[in-house]
Design a protein around this motif. Sequence first.
Motif, mmCIF file in Angstrom:
data_model
loop_
_atom_site.group_PDB
_atom_site.id
_atom_site.type_symbol
_atom_site.label_atom_id
_atom_site.label_comp_id
_atom_site.label_asym_id
_atom_site.label_seq_id
_atom_site.Cartn_x
_atom_site.Cartn_y
_atom_site.Cartn_z
ATOM 1 N N ASP A 115 21.216 31.670 14.025
ATOM 2 C CA ASP A 115 22.044 32.380 13.042
ATOM 3 C C ASP A 115 23.343 31.595 12.880
ATOM 4 O OD1 ASP A 115 21.882 35.658 12.085
ATOM 5 O OD2 ASP A 115 23.791 34.610 11.770
ATOM 6 N N GLN A 124 19.251 42.428 11.838
ATOM 7 C CA GLN A 124 18.416 43.583 12.192
ATOM 8 C C GLN A 124 16.944 43.204 12.306
ATOM 9 O OE1 GLN A 124 20.077 45.959 13.342
ATOM 10 N NE2 GLN A 124 20.684 47.435 11.786
ATOM 11 N N ILE A 125 16.437 42.505 11.287
ATOM 12 C CA ILE A 125 15.014 42.132 11.340
ATOM 13 C C ILE A 125 14.801 41.041 12.385
ATOM 14 C CG2 ILE A 125 12.999 41.305 10.051
ATOM 15 C CD1 ILE A 125 14.248 42.376 7.500
#
Length: 320
Positions: A34, A13-14
């Motif tokens: 990620d 999200q961030i």
Amino acid sequence: MARPKIALIGAGQIGGTLAHLAAIKELGDVVLFDIAEGTPQGKALDIAESGPSEGFDAVMKGTNDYADIAGADVCIVTAGVPRKPGMSRDDLLGINLKVMKSVGEGIKQHAPDAFVICITNPLDAMVWALREFSGLPHEKVVGMAGVLDSARFCHFLSVEFNVSMRDVTGFVLGGHGDTMVPLVRYSTVGGIPLPDLVSMGWTTQDKLDAIVQRTRDGGAEIVGLLKTGSAFYAPATSAIEMAESYLKDQKRLLPCAAYVDGAFGLNGLYVGVPTIIGANGIERVVDIKLNKEEQAMFDKSVDAVKGLVEACKGIDPSLA
Ligand code: APR
């Protein structure tokens, strides 16, 4: 001159919000990293496809390979898990400490010259651990908390006084937790300190106390509303403000979780203090004078951070 390179470690999200903001502000080319396959690639492509309408020039890349962050000027770390309702930031310690180890090693190997901004919670302990694992200079590794806590404080104050947020200056020091220290005496509306505004009858001490408490509980309030995760818009904006100050050598005075060695009577601890961020990273820790009451609150916060650092050493003996 080539565009700066901004590596975002964690594309949740961030991370996604950071990438979008960095692109819109044209701070540089962005690499989203990620461990989840497809997430960073999907977000990078989605944001790149907003480029023609928004009109920015920035390359977006998603990856699962640390080699792609090579040569990054800035790394912003959000890898880890966020809290759920009922959890404190400290409950994340064990899981996120392991994440900091792998992230620290990735940065050490591929982006040792970067300015590193940590957002992962519990913030003060995670930024300390990230610095230890990465081995980067202390002035190049910093945590984002004070800018966010101060922004929350300023927002609540601007609503209470019904004035533009631009005229509110708020100051929050200490650890990013229940013991954080909103400094009422150093916070102002148009340069008028908050205690004077109480004397003038513009607000009451009770209302001010309630705002201070709401600021301390600011993260939990959002978690309680979202239920599935924690805040991401304001945390991302806060970190971008710090990254911009570094990349453009703005020398902004921003409260950050910085390594304090000497100032505030501390020797070698990461905690929220006023700092100057410029091209050299943390260029100065601003050692402001605290009164007795503020010092007591700050000391309590420092003790809470020390407790978390000790807990990290207990979990991972290589940090001891
Ligand atoms: N390396 C890289 N990325 C990782 C790793 C790892 N070892 N472990 C987890 N991640 C990724 C997840 O795959 C996920 O995409 O980190 C991302 C975290 O994103 P979210 O779960 O959406 O969390 P977010 O809201 O972005 O918050 C991240 O910041 O404010 C803090 O408390 C918050 O610690 C949390 C962090």
